[in-house]
Design a protein around this motif. Structure first.
Motif, PDB file in Angstrom:
ATOM      1  N   VAL A 169      46.405  40.020  40.250  1.00 27.57           N
ATOM      2  CA  VAL A 169      46.718  39.563  38.890  1.00 27.57           C
ATOM      3  C   VAL A 169      45.388  39.448  38.148  1.00 27.57           C
ATOM      4  O   VAL A 169      44.329  39.481  38.767  1.00 27.57           O
ATOM      5  CB  VAL A 169      47.445  38.199  38.874  1.00 27.57           C
ATOM      6  CG1 VAL A 169      48.854  38.328  39.397  1.00 27.57           C
ATOM      7  CG2 VAL A 169      46.671  37.161  39.683  1.00 27.57           C
ATOM      8  N   TYR A 170      45.441  39.359  36.828  1.00 24.73           N
ATOM      9  CA  TYR A 170      44.222  39.217  36.037  1.00 24.73           C
ATOM     10  C   TYR A 170      43.770  37.768  36.104  1.00 24.73           C
ATOM     11  O   TYR A 170      44.404  36.888  35.515  1.00 24.73           O
ATOM     12  CB  TYR A 170      44.476  39.623  34.589  1.00 24.73           C
ATOM     13  CG  TYR A 170      44.656  41.104  34.410  1.00 24.73           C
ATOM     14  CD1 TYR A 170      43.547  41.951  34.406  1.00 24.73           C
ATOM     15  CD2 TYR A 170      45.914  41.669  34.255  1.00 24.73           C
ATOM     16  CE1 TYR A 170      43.692  43.315  34.249  1.00 24.73           C
ATOM     17  CE2 TYR A 170      46.067  43.041  34.088  1.00 24.73           C
ATOM     18  CZ  TYR A 170      44.951  43.846  34.091  1.00 24.73           C
ATOM     19  OH  TYR A 170      45.094  45.190  33.932  1.00 24.73           O
ATOM     20  N   GLY A 199      41.466  36.152  34.720  1.00 22.06           N
ATOM     21  CA  GLY A 199      41.074  35.522  33.459  1.00 22.06           C
ATOM     22  C   GLY A 199      42.249  35.216  32.540  1.00 22.06           C
ATOM     23  O   GLY A 199      42.092  34.518  31.553  1.00 22.06           O
ATOM     24  N   LEU A 200      43.414  35.767  32.857  1.00 23.04           N
ATOM     25  CA  LEU A 200      44.577  35.568  31.984  1.00 23.04           C
ATOM     26  C   LEU A 200      45.458  34.455  32.532  1.00 23.04           C
ATOM     27  O   LEU A 200      45.535  34.250  33.738  1.00 23.04           O
ATOM     28  CB  LEU A 200      45.395  36.854  31.871  1.00 23.04           C
ATOM     29  CG  LEU A 200      44.701  38.088  31.279  1.00 23.04           C
ATOM     30  CD1 LEU A 200      45.718  39.179  30.997  1.00 23.04           C
ATOM     31  CD2 LEU A 200      43.942  37.757  30.016  1.00 23.04           C
ATOM     32  N   ARG A 245      42.337  41.138  25.026  1.00 27.80           N
ATOM     33  CA  ARG A 245      42.144  39.933  25.824  1.00 27.80           C
ATOM     34  C   ARG A 245      41.045  40.113  26.860  1.00 27.80           C
ATOM     35  O   ARG A 245      40.227  39.235  27.105  1.00 27.80           O
ATOM     36  CB  ARG A 245      43.443  39.540  26.541  1.00 27.80           C
ATOM     37  CG  ARG A 245      44.494  38.873  25.681  1.00 27.80           C
ATOM     38  CD  ARG A 245      43.958  37.634  24.990  1.00 27.80           C
ATOM     39  NE  ARG A 245      43.365  36.687  25.910  1.00 27.80           N
ATOM     40  CZ  ARG A 245      44.020  35.713  26.498  1.00 27.80           C
ATOM     41  NH1 ARG A 245      45.289  35.533  26.235  1.00 27.80           N
ATOM     42  NH2 ARG A 245      43.419  34.901  27.332  1.00 27.80           N
ATOM     43  N   ASP A 289      50.122  34.633  29.646  1.00 27.51           N
ATOM     44  CA  ASP A 289      49.589  35.950  29.268  1.00 27.51           C
ATOM     45  C   ASP A 289      50.211  37.055  30.114  1.00 27.51           C
ATOM     46  O   ASP A 289      50.503  38.141  29.625  1.00 27.51           O
ATOM     47  CB  ASP A 289      48.067  35.988  29.463  1.00 27.51           C
ATOM     48  CG  ASP A 289      47.346  35.129  28.440  1.00 27.51           C
ATOM     49  OD1 ASP A 289      47.913  34.911  27.363  1.00 27.51           O
ATOM     50  OD2 ASP A 289      46.225  34.679  28.740  1.00 27.51           O
ATOM     51  N   HIS A 290      50.394  36.745  31.403  1.00 27.32           N
ATOM     52  CA  HIS A 290      50.986  37.757  32.290  1.00 27.32           C
ATOM     53  C   HIS A 290      52.416  38.066  31.886  1.00 27.32           C
ATOM     54  O   HIS A 290      52.840  39.220  31.919  1.00 27.32           O
ATOM     55  CB  HIS A 290      50.922  37.292  33.742  1.00 27.32           C
ATOM     56  CG  HIS A 290      49.588  37.531  34.378  1.00 27.32           C
ATOM     57  ND1 HIS A 290      48.558  36.634  34.288  1.00 27.32           N
ATOM     58  CD2 HIS A 290      49.110  38.575  35.086  1.00 27.32           C
ATOM     59  CE1 HIS A 290      47.498  37.111  34.918  1.00 27.32           C
ATOM     60  NE2 HIS A 290      47.804  38.288  35.416  1.00 27.32           N
ATOM     61  N   LEU A 305      48.325  46.576  39.285  1.00 28.82           N
ATOM     62  CA  LEU A 305      49.296  45.822  38.481  1.00 28.82           C
ATOM     63  C   LEU A 305      49.619  46.594  37.206  1.00 28.82           C
ATOM     64  O   LEU A 305      50.777  46.850  36.892  1.00 28.82           O
ATOM     65  CB  LEU A 305      48.722  44.439  38.138  1.00 28.82           C
ATOM     66  CG  LEU A 305      49.578  43.563  37.234  1.00 28.82           C
ATOM     67  CD1 LEU A 305      50.786  43.049  37.975  1.00 28.82           C
ATOM     68  CD2 LEU A 305      48.765  42.393  36.696  1.00 28.82           C
ATOM     69  N   THR A 356      43.447  45.044  39.822  1.00 31.77           N
ATOM     70  CA  THR A 356      44.447  44.873  38.767  1.00 31.77           C
ATOM     71  C   THR A 356      44.987  46.217  38.280  1.00 31.77           C
ATOM     72  O   THR A 356      46.010  46.262  37.612  1.00 31.77           O
ATOM     73  CB  THR A 356      43.865  44.103  37.571  1.00 31.77           C
ATOM     74  OG1 THR A 356      42.589  44.647  37.267  1.00 31.77           O
ATOM     75  CG2 THR A 356      43.728  42.640  37.891  1.00 31.77           C
TER      76      THR A 356
END
Lengths: 296, 344
Positions: free
Chosen positions: A87-88, A90-91, B7, A95-96, B105, B102
Motif C-alpha cells: 500500500v502507499y 504516505g497515503l 498526492r 486516500d486508498h 497495487l 506499490t
C-alpha cells in the motif's frame, strides 16, 4: 462450467532458471482455489502471470476469458493482492479508498466503507503506520470493493500472526459468500487453505503436481499399508504418489478412481496435509513425473 | 490518477516551488534596484565606454565585480537545476513504486499502464519544465544589467552563459526528467538510477557545446586587419616572437577560433617569429605597441576569427530547445513501449 483461468504449456524463465514450466490448468469459476507449494516453487510467478504483472516466456494464459491486463475491461475483471500487501505508506486509509473509487468503474464504496468500519481502521491513519494485519486488510478491501470476477491473493497471510491470519481469512470468506467471486490464493502452509478452499493446486519445483476439486482429490487418494511389495505388483490404475518401505512392510500413497479391494492392504484416507506432503515428497524423489490430469 | 500522482508528487513539488519562490523574492527585491543602479551609473559616467580608460568603463567593471557572486550563483543554479530534476523527480518516479511494490497495487486497478504512465509523465514533466522556466525567467530578468556589464568576459553565446539564458533550460529539464524516468525503469533501483542519470546527463551537457552547438549553423569566418579597436591582446616576448588576438566589434559572440594567418592565409602559429630588423626597429623597446603592430600588419599578417555571432542567439535557443524536447519525447516513447513489453 466456465473457466476462470486457463493455462496452456505456460512457462516463465528468469535468466537461466525456469520459475514455472509446462503449466496446464483449467480452473473452473466460482471456486476458492488454494495454490500450495514450498517457498520458491513458482506460486508467485504463476499468480503474477495471471494478473499480467509478468509476461509468459512460453505458452499462454487466459484469465476470465482474456489475456491478463490486456485492457481496461480485462483489468476490471481481476483483482490482485500481491505478496506483502503493498500500500502507499504516505497515503491515508481514506486516500486508498478514494484511489480505488476513482480508478475502478465497478467500485462498491458501501462495501469498502463498511469493511473499514468493521475492521476498526481510522480513515485518517496513514497506511505506513498500520500493522501488518491491518495493511493486509486494507489491501484486501481494495481488492474486494473493486468487485472483480476473480480475486487473486499472493501469500496474503504469510506475514501475519495467527489471530490476524484467522481474521483475514474469515473476512475474505464472508466477502466471497456475499459476492459471486472466484478466488485464487497461495500459501506455503496447508493449514491456511484447509478451511477455506474447495479447489487445490499443488505446485512444486516450478511444476504443477496436481490440480482438482479438493473433495474429489481427497476421495481418490489412499494410503495403503501392508506386507512388503514391489512397485510393479500394484494394479496399473493405481498411480503411486509416494512410497516407503521397511524390511517387512510397504506404505504406498496412491491415486485411483476405482475402489481398492486387495485384502492384503490396510486402506485409509488421506488428510489434506498428507496429500500435499505426499506430492511434495514425490516431486523431491522423482525428477521427471508426467503431468497429472485434472480429475473430473 | 491525476489526484494520486499529485498526492505522491505534492511534497517534492511544494518544496521545490517554495525554494524557487524564495529565490524569486530575493531576486525580485534586488533586481529592480540593480537595473536602476546600472542605468544611473551609465548616465552619470557618460562618455565613451569602449575606451578602457574611461570612467564609464571603470563603472562597468566595478558593477560586474560587485555582482559577480549573484551572477555566478544564479548561473550555477540554472546549470544544476535540470540535473536535480532528473535525479530527484525523474529517476525515482518508477523505481520508488517498484521498491515499495506499490506498482503491484496501482497496476491492478482498472487503469491501463499507458494511461498510468501518461499521467505521471505529463504531470511531473510539465512541473519540471515549469520549474526550470520560472527559474530561468527570474534569473534572466535579474541578471540583465550584470550580463551587459560583464559582456566582455562572459559572451552570451559562449558555453557557460548560453545554457543559462533564454529558454533552453526548459528543454534541459524535460530531457533530464525523461532520462531519469527511463534509467529508473531500466535499472529498477533508485540510487543506481540517480547516479547513472547524473553521469549521462552531464555527458550530454558537455558533448552539446563541443560537438553539436558549434555546428547548428556554419560558423562565420572573418579575417581582420589589426586596428586599435579590434586588437584584444598583444604579447611581445624578448626572444623575438609576438602573439596576437583580436576581438569582434559587438560583444556576445562565441569565438570558436582566433588565430593569426600569414599573407597567404595559412595559420601562422601561436607565436610569430619576427625578423631581426623589426625587433630592432618598430618593435624595439623604445617604440609604441601601435607601431609594432603596424609593422606586423605590413608583413601581411592578419587575424582570422571563426565564430557564432550573437545574432544567432535566439535561433540557436529554439534549435537547442527543439533538440532536447525531441530527446525527451523519444525517451518517453521508449518508456511507453517498455511498460507494455517488459514489465517487472
Amino acid at each position: 462450467m466456465s473457466t476462470v483461468l486457463r493455462a496452456r504449456a505456460l512457462g516463465k524463465k528468469y535468466k537461466q532458471r525456469w520459475a514455472l514450466q509446462n503449466c496446464n490448468l483449467n480452473v473452473p469459476s466460482g471456486r476458492v482455489v488454494g495454490l500450495v507449494g514450498p517457498n520458491g516453487a513458482g506460486k508467485s510467478t504463476l499468480l503474477n502471470l495471471a494478473s499480467g504483472m509478468l509476461a509468459p516466456t512460453a505458452g499462454t494464459i487466459e484469465v476470465c476469458g482474456g489475456r491478463p491486463a490486456a485492457d481496461v475491461n480485462q483489468l476490471t475483471k481481476v483483482g490482485f493482492v500481491a505478496q506483502d500487501a503493498p500500500v502507499y505508506s504516505g497515503l491515508s486509509v481514506r486516500d486508498h479508498l478514494d484511489l480505488g473509487r476513482h480508478l475502478n468503474p465497478a467500485w462498491n464504496d458501501e462495501v469498502a466503507q463498511d469493511r473499514i468500519r468493521r475492521l476498526g481502521l481510522d480513515p485518517k491513519q496513514r497506511a505506513g503506520k498500520l500493522s501488518g494485519g491491518q495493511r493486509a486488510q486494507l489491501a484486501l478491501t481494495l481488492g474486494i470493493a473493486k468487485q472483480p470476477e476473480l480475486l487473486i491473493l499472493d501469500e496474503p497471510v504469510a506475514a501475519l500472526d495467527p489471530l490476524a491470519r484467522r481474521e483475514f481469512m474469515q473476512s475474505l470468506m464472508e466477502s466471497v459468500a456475499e459476492q459471486e467471486m472466484s478466488v485464487i490464493l497461495s500459501s506455503h502452509l496447508v493449514s491456511d487453505i484447509e478451511r477455506t478452499c474447495d479447489y487445490l493446486i499443488v505446485l512444486v519445483d516450478s511444476r504443477v503436481q496436481v490440480a482438482g476439486d479438493l473433495d474429489e482429490l481427497l476421495a481418490a487418494h489412499y494410503r495403503l499399508v501392508g506386507p512388503r511389495r514391489e512397485t510393479d505388483t500394484l494394479p496399473s490404475d493405481q498411480q503411486i504418489i509416494s512410497e516407503s518401505h521397511t524390511d517387512k512392510q510397504s506404505t504406498y500413497l496412491v491415486r485411483t478412481a476405482s475402489p481398492i479391494h486387495d485384502p492384503s492392504w490396510t486402506v485409509s484416507q488421506l488428510s489434506l496435509e498428507d496429500l500435499v506432503l505426499a506430492y511434495m515428497h514425490g516431486a523431491a524423489t522423482t525428477h521427471e513425473r508426467p503431468q497429472l490430469e485434472v480429475l473430473r | 490518477m491525476i489526484r494520486l500522482t499529485w498526492r505522491q508528487f505534492r511534497g517534492a513539488a511544494l518544496l521545490t516551488f517554495a525554494g524557487l519562490a524564495l529565490l524569486g523574492i530575493a531576486l525580485g527585491l534586488t533586481g529592480a534596484g540593480l537595473a536602476d543602479d546600472y542605468a544611473d551609473g551609465l548616465a552619470a559616467a557618460g562618455g565613451n565606454c569602449n575606451s578602457p580608460f574611461s570612467s564609464c568603463n571603470d563603472f562597468i567593471q566595478n558593477f560586474a565585480q560587485d555582482n559577480q557572486y549573484g551572477f555566478l550563483g544564479t548561473m550555477l543554479l540554472l546549470l544544476l537545476l535540470p540535473a536535480l530534476i532528473g535525479l530527484f523527480w525523474g529517476a525515482p518516479l518508477i523505481t520508488r513504486e517498484l521498491e515499495s511494490r506499490t506498482l503491484w497495487l496501482i497496476w491492478n486497478q482498472s487503469i491501463t499502464r499507458k494511461r498510468w504512465l501518461t499521467v505521471k509523465l505529463v504531470v511531473v514533466g510539465l512541473a519540471s519544465m515549469l520549474a526550470a522556466g520560472a527559474a530561468a525567467a527570474i534569473v534572466n530578468w535579474w541578471a540583465t544589467p550584470v550580463d551587459k556589464a560583464s559582456a566582455l568576459d562572459w559572451p552570451r553565446m559562449a558555453p557557460l552563459l548560453f545554457p543559462t539564458r533564454g529558454i533552453v533550460v526548459i528543454g534541459y529539464a524535460a530531457f533530464a526528467f525523461a532520462l531519469g524516468v527511463t534509467i529508473g525503469m531500466l535499472v529498477k533501483k533508485t540510487l543506481p538510477a540517480m547516479a547513472i542519470t547524473l553521469l549521462i546527463f552531464a555527458a550530454v551537457q558537455v558533448a552539446m557545446p563541443i560537438l553539436v552547438r558549434p555546428n547548428l549553423a556554419t560558423p562565420v569566418t572573418e579575417t581582420l586587419t589589426y586596428t586599435s579597436d579590434n586588437l584584444d591582446d598583444v604579447s611581445l616576448s624578448g626572444d623575438g616572437t609576438i602573439h596576437l588576438s583580436a576581438k569582434l566589434p559587438e560583444t556576445g559572440s562565441w569565438i570558436l577560433s582566433n588565430q593569426t594567418v600569414d599573407s597567404a592565409g595559412n595559420p601562422a602559429g601561436e607565436f610569430i617569429t619576427l625578423p631581426a630588423d623589426i625587433m630592432a626597429g618598430p618593435c624595439s623597446r623604445e617604440k609604441t605597441m601601435e607601431e609594432c603592430v603596424a609593422a606586423v600588419s605590413a608583413l601581411g599578417y592578419k587575424q582570422e576569427l571563426v565564430y557564432q555571432p550573437i545574432g544567432r542567439f535566439w535561433p540557436f535557443q529554439w534549435a537547442e530547445l527543439g533538440i532536447y524536447l525531441g530527446l525527451a519525447a523519444g525517451l518517453s516513447g521508449f518508456c511507453f513501449w517498455w511498460v507494455r513489453k517488459r514489465i517487472v
